[in-house]
Each structure stands twice: as C-alpha cells, then as structure tokens.
Design a protein around this motif. Structure first.
Motif, PDB file in Angstrom:
ATOM      1  N   VAL A  65       0.839  -1.200   0.000  1.00 26.12           N
ATOM      2  CA  VAL A  65       0.000   0.000   0.000  1.00 26.12           C
ATOM      3  C   VAL A  65       0.874   1.250   0.000  1.00 26.12           C
ATOM      4  N   ARG A  66       1.893   1.273   0.869  1.00 27.90           N
ATOM      5  CA  ARG A  66       2.758   2.454   0.926  1.00 27.90           C
ATOM      6  C   ARG A  66       3.501   2.655  -0.385  1.00 27.90           C
ATOM      7  N   GLU A  67       4.005   1.556  -0.965  1.00 31.93           N
ATOM      8  CA  GLU A  67       4.760   1.702  -2.207  1.00 31.93           C
ATOM      9  C   GLU A  67       3.845   2.135  -3.348  1.00 31.93           C
ATOM     10  N   ALA A  68       2.622   1.602  -3.368  1.00 33.43           N
ATOM     11  CA  ALA A  68       1.697   1.995  -4.429  1.00 33.43           C
ATOM     12  C   ALA A  68       1.421   3.489  -4.375  1.00 33.43           C
ATOM     13  N   VAL A  69       1.256   4.015  -3.157  1.00 34.34           N
ATOM     14  CA  VAL A  69       0.979   5.448  -3.017  1.00 34.34           C
ATOM     15  C   VAL A  69       2.195   6.277  -3.402  1.00 34.34           C
ATOM     16  N   THR A  70       3.359   5.902  -2.891  1.00 34.00           N
ATOM     17  CA  THR A  70       4.548   6.726  -3.130  1.00 34.00           C
ATOM     18  C   THR A  70       5.117   6.537  -4.535  1.00 34.00           C
ATOM     19  N   HIS A  82       1.044   2.302 -20.849  1.00 31.36           N
ATOM     20  CA  HIS A  82       2.278   1.694 -20.338  1.00 31.36           C
ATOM     21  C   HIS A  82       3.419   2.692 -20.493  1.00 31.36           C
ATOM     22  N   ALA A  83       4.101   2.975 -19.395  1.00 30.93           N
ATOM     23  CA  ALA A  83       5.149   3.992 -19.400  1.00 30.93           C
ATOM     24  C   ALA A  83       6.254   3.638 -20.388  1.00 30.93           C
ATOM     25  N   ALA A  84       6.656   4.627 -21.173  1.00 24.03           N
ATOM     26  CA  ALA A  84       7.742   4.410 -22.139  1.00 24.03           C
ATOM     27  C   ALA A  84       9.082   4.270 -21.435  1.00 24.03           C
ATOM     28  N   SER A  85       9.208   4.851 -20.258  1.00 21.44           N
ATOM     29  CA  SER A  85      10.427   4.731 -19.463  1.00 21.44           C
ATOM     30  C   SER A  85      10.067   4.974 -18.005  1.00 21.44           C
ATOM     31  N   ALA A  86      10.945   4.540 -17.125  1.00 22.49           N
ATOM     32  CA  ALA A  86      10.694   4.735 -15.698  1.00 22.49           C
ATOM     33  C   ALA A  86      10.756   6.220 -15.358  1.00 22.49           C
ATOM     34  N   PRO A  87       9.824   6.727 -14.541  1.00 21.42           N
ATOM     35  CA  PRO A  87       9.892   8.134 -14.139  1.00 21.42           C
ATOM     36  C   PRO A  87      11.194   8.438 -13.410  1.00 21.42           C
ATOM     37  N   LYS A  88      11.650   9.680 -13.514  1.00 18.29           N
ATOM     38  CA  LYS A  88      12.849  10.090 -12.794  1.00 18.29           C
ATOM     39  C   LYS A  88      12.607  10.020 -11.296  1.00 18.29           C
ATOM     40  N   SER A  89      13.689   9.839 -10.564  1.00 18.14           N
ATOM     41  CA  SER A  89      13.572   9.763  -9.108  1.00 18.14           C
ATOM     42  C   SER A  89      12.996  11.054  -8.558  1.00 18.14           C
ATOM     43  N   ARG A  90      12.113  10.898  -7.589  1.00 21.41           N
ATOM     44  CA  ARG A  90      11.513  12.064  -6.945  1.00 21.41           C
ATOM     45  C   ARG A  90      12.384  12.492  -5.776  1.00 21.41           C
ATOM     46  N   PRO A  91      12.728  13.774  -5.678  1.00 25.95           N
ATOM     47  CA  PRO A  91      13.516  14.226  -4.521  1.00 25.95           C
ATOM     48  C   PRO A  91      12.774  13.899  -3.226  1.00 25.95           C
ATOM     49  N   PRO A  92      13.485  13.431  -2.213  1.00 25.86           N
ATOM     50  CA  PRO A  92      12.810  13.084  -0.952  1.00 25.86           C
ATOM     51  C   PRO A  92      12.194  14.308  -0.286  1.00 25.86           C
ATOM     52  N   ARG A  93      11.081  14.102   0.354  1.00 23.16           N
ATOM     53  CA  ARG A  93      10.423  15.158   1.110  1.00 23.16           C
ATOM     54  C   ARG A  93      10.349  14.738   2.571  1.00 23.16           C
ATOM     55  N   GLU A  94      10.759  15.637   3.438  1.00 23.35           N
ATOM     56  CA  GLU A  94      10.753  15.357   4.864  1.00 23.35           C
ATOM     57  C   GLU A  94       9.351  15.592   5.411  1.00 23.35           C
ATOM     58  N   ALA A  95       8.743  14.538   5.958  1.00 24.81           N
ATOM     59  CA  ALA A  95       7.362  14.637   6.433  1.00 24.81           C
ATOM     60  C   ALA A  95       7.196  15.748   7.461  1.00 24.81           C
ATOM     61  N   SER A  96       8.210  15.958   8.276  1.00 27.76           N
ATOM     62  CA  SER A  96       8.081  16.981   9.334  1.00 27.76           C
ATOM     63  C   SER A  96       7.874  18.378   8.782  1.00 27.76           C
ATOM     64  N   ASP A  97       8.284  18.607   7.512  1.00 26.75           N
ATOM     65  CA  ASP A  97       8.076  19.921   6.907  1.00 26.75           C
ATOM     66  C   ASP A  97       6.601  20.228   6.676  1.00 26.75           C
ATOM     67  N   PHE A  98       5.762  19.211   6.734  1.00 30.52           N
ATOM     68  CA  PHE A  98       4.352  19.388   6.421  1.00 30.52           C
ATOM     69  C   PHE A  98       3.452  19.105   7.616  1.00 30.52           C
ATOM     70  N   ILE A  99       4.050  19.031   8.798  1.00 31.20           N
ATOM     71  CA  ILE A  99       3.303  18.640   9.990  1.00 31.20           C
ATOM     72  C   ILE A  99       3.324  19.753  11.019  1.00 31.20           C
ATOM     73  N   GLU A 100       2.171  20.021  11.599  1.00 32.96           N
ATOM     74  CA  GLU A 100       2.064  20.875  12.782  1.00 32.96           C
ATOM     75  C   GLU A 100       1.353  20.071  13.865  1.00 32.96           C
TER      76      GLU A 100
END
Length: 433
Positions: free
Chosen positions: A238-243, A413-431
């Motif tokens: 589930v987590r991998e499918a979302v991310t 069907h994707a012609a190529s794998a998407p480029k890597s997504r820069p990591p996002r720190e969850a704490s930046d979006f949490i209050e």
C-alpha cells in the motif's frame, strides 16, 4: 519394480564442530570418503558461515538484521521478511542467533554459490570425484505453514528443470512447468539432517541427471522483481503503491487492458464520501475516434479562450502543445463529479462548504484510481484541462448536465521509468497541537 526411479539419501555423521578457517571439503571427505561421481552433497549454510568467519559481535540481532537488509518485504510485529544482501527474500535476513556464542550472531555466507563451488572443487581434489554441491538454509514459504530447507548456493547441480515445450502423459503441452530441483534436493536432505541432530551434511545418491553445469548457481531460483507478483506485504505494498504513483507523460504503443481500468475504477469508488453518497463517475474513452473528437473540441475552445486573453499565436501554439500528453495516450478517462445526495442550505458559506466536501471526495476517488492503475503496472497523468471547458466535454461525450468533468487521466504503459523524486521530509508538512 527394479526399473522404478529411486534414490538414496543419508546424513553424514562424524563431522566435528566447525571453526573459522576450517576446510569444509576436507572435513566432509574425511567423514564420507565413499563419495562417488554423480552424488549430490547438501551442506547446511550454518557450517559454511562458521568456516568463512561470518560470526559477528552484535548488541542485538535486530541491528544485524538492519545491516543485512536491502529491502523490507513485509513486517508484522517484530517479524520481518526482507531481501538481504545475497538477494534472498527470507525472515530476518537469514541472521541466526542460535548455535553461536552469546553476544554474537551468524550471517549467511557472503556468496553461497562461490562457497558451493569451493566445496565441490575441494572434494574433487581430495577424492577425485565429480559431485554436485548445494548450500542449504531454512525458509518459510508463501501460502504454506511450516519450514523447509531450500538451496541458497549451488555448484554442479541443475537447479531448475525446465519442462516447458514438452508434453505430459496425455500429450498436453507444458507451458509453465519449471521444477525447482535444487530445492527438492535440499528438502530431501533436511529429512535426514534434521534441525537439531547435529548432522549438517547429507548426501543424495541415484539422481545423476540432477548433476550438471548451472550458469548462475542458485541465483536462478530467485524470481526477478518484474516477475514477482508477491513482492511486498500488504502494508508495504500500500505504501509503495501510493509513493510510487507517478505522473507519466510518455507511453508505449502497447494496448491498455480495459479490465485493468475497470478494476481501478472499482478501487476508486471505495473512497470516502459525504452523506453516504457516490459522487464519482468515470467516462472511459476506449476508441480513438472518441478521444480525437473530444480533444479536437477542447483544443478549439482553449484556442478561443487564449485569443480572448490576448495571447500571441506563438504563445497559443506553445500552450496548446501541453495537451499532447492526452493525444499520445492510448487510453483516456474523464472522471466526473455528481452532486446527487448533497444538501442545500440556502446559505452561501454552507452551500460552498457542501460543494467542497464533494470535490474533496471526488479527488480522493481519483487518487484511488491513479494508485490502482499503478498497481496494474499502468502509468497515468491527471490533467486538469476538461475542468476549463465542461460544457464542451459534456456536449461531445453526451453527458448529463449535472456531471462536472474533473480533468482527464491519460493511461498507458510507461515508455520509461519516471525520474527519481527528490525526498520530502514529512516533518516539513506537519504541525502538532
């Protein structure tokens, strides 16, 4: 009865406690000097690890498992099924804290195939025999209770018996039968070695057809990621499918399975919605003519709007090209919002909030849809364009007046794998309050 296939398997007694640096081939040859050509020697990985010095000091077994883990496949409580450095998917990365001094753990051989080759070569030198060698370890298995030994290293053994292309006794073609011979041998040896009998080596005699060259050793037994339908546990999947749900803008010409899209829609409509309503509708554009007709009409409306905005023709052409992702996709889906079951309050603020609830629910459904498409190994791109010309979309597709198009989803069907997504720190979006 004398012509019926048969084999003999026995455990080798008399082996001493193995220490770092011991020559396993010499120890086995001394304990079983009667080995013959065509025999298969089954060696428990634990004594291979001891001889190769794979005993380490560890404050905790969990730390050692962390260090040996490449990828977590599934986790339940403290139990972890992981892919380890050797490429094996197994419990606890194969790290063993039994039959080893307190404060230490035993790791698997660094290269089990190389270990098997070394033992085979050593037995040839010591006894002049050509034998097969398997390094074995204990595994659990999907769908089955209990443990069994399997081969993690091999030399001189045909680890797989590929029967595809042949026929069965009735003349039916065999199209999927590949027998894991090395694992069957390992399990047979485990019957006589036992788990606690102090008998780490067994011999199988009478199956000379199983002895032979293997291109990649026991690595042939490891299913590739592309062919692994059970690569992750439930929560990890589930987590991998979302991310891993990513926007794909270039597609191959491979057709899209309509059944896969319908399964994704079935996942979409499990999203939460207000007042027990079902605010989602999905229009599937499966014919090229329907896609071209819609996209042509939308393009004309877009050009009209841009000219009204005073944009130059060059600017208009550049903007219109952004819609090419929809034109190049082999399949389009237009998700729509319906307000059936919504409440009317006669109050601007409350009525606006009511609509926002339905819009949010529709977005949740579309996200479900996109994630489910990723699970079907289909790429997608959610494009907002239909929201800017809803009347045109309804007219071209013959939709009811109360269906609001909420963008369009390009699917393929994707012609190529998407480029890597820069990591996002969850704490930046949490209050936290």
């Amino acid at each position: 009865m004398s012509d019926a296939p048969a084999f003999h398997v026995w455990a080798v007694p008399g082996l001493p406690e193995v220490q770092r640096g011991d020559d396993l081939a010499k120890l086995i040859a001394d304990a079983e000097p009667g080995l013959a050509d065509g025999d298969i020697v089954l060696v428990t990985s634990k004594i291979v690890s001891k001889a190769e010095g794979r005993i380490i000091t560890a404050d905790s077994r969990e730390e050692a498992i962390d260090a040996e883990t490449v990828r977590v496949v599934a986790r339940r409580g403290t139990l972890r099924i992981v892919e380890n450095r050797q490429g094996l998917v197994m419990a606890a990365a194969g790290v063993d804290a039994s039959n080893t001094p307190t404060g230490t753990v035993l790791l698997l051989p660094e290269d089990p195939d190389a270990s098997a080759r070394a033992i085979r070569d050593g037995l040839r030198d010591a006894l002049g025999v050509e034998v097969g060698v398997l390094v074995t370890d204990t595994f659990g298995r999907p769908w089955r209770n209990g443990l069994t030994d399997v081969a993690i290293g091999a030399a001189g053994v045909r680890v797989l018996d590929d029967l595809r292309g042949g026929t069965d006794a009735y003349g039916n073609p065999l199209s999927a039968t590949v027998v894991a011979t090395a694992d069957e041998l390992a399990a047979a040896g485990d019957l006589v070695k036992g788990k606690a009998a102090g008998l780490p080596v067994a011999v199988v005699r009478g199956l000379p057809g199983a002895v032979g060259a293997s291109e990649s050793g026991a690595r042939e037994l490891v299913r590739s990621a592309a062919d692994d339908m059970f690569r992750l546990g439930t929560s990890e999947a589930v987590r991998e499918a979302v991310t891993q749900r990513r926007t794909v803008r270039e597609f191959t010409d491979e057709p899209v399975d309509p059944g896969a899209v319908r399964r994704a829609v079935a996942a979409a409509v499990t999203a939460p919605a207000p007042h027990h309503t079902t605010p989602w509708r999905f229009v599937l554009l499966e014919s090229e003519s329907s896609r071209v007709r819609l996209l042509d009409a939308m393009r004309e409306k877009w050009i009209e709007d841009l000219r009204r905005d005073g944009k130059s023709e060059d600017s208009i052409a550049k903007r219109v090209r952004r819609g090419d992702v929809l034109r190049k996709a082999p399949y389009l889906v237009v998700p729509c919002l319906v307000m059936d079951g919504s409440h009317t309050y006669g109050h601007a603020r409350r009525d606006a909030a009511e609509r926002e609830m339905f819009v949010v629910a529709t977005g949740a459904g579309i996200q479900n849809f996109l994630v489910a498409l990723a699970g079907e190994r289909l790429g997608s791109a959610w494009i907002s364009s239909t929201m800017f010309c809803r009347e045109v979309v309804r007219d071209v597709l013959g939709l009811p007046d109360d269906w609001d198009p909420m963008g369009a989803v390009a699917v393929g069907h994707a012609a190529s794998a998407p480029k890597s997504r820069p990591p996002r720190e969850a704490s930046d979006f949490i209050e936290v309050r």
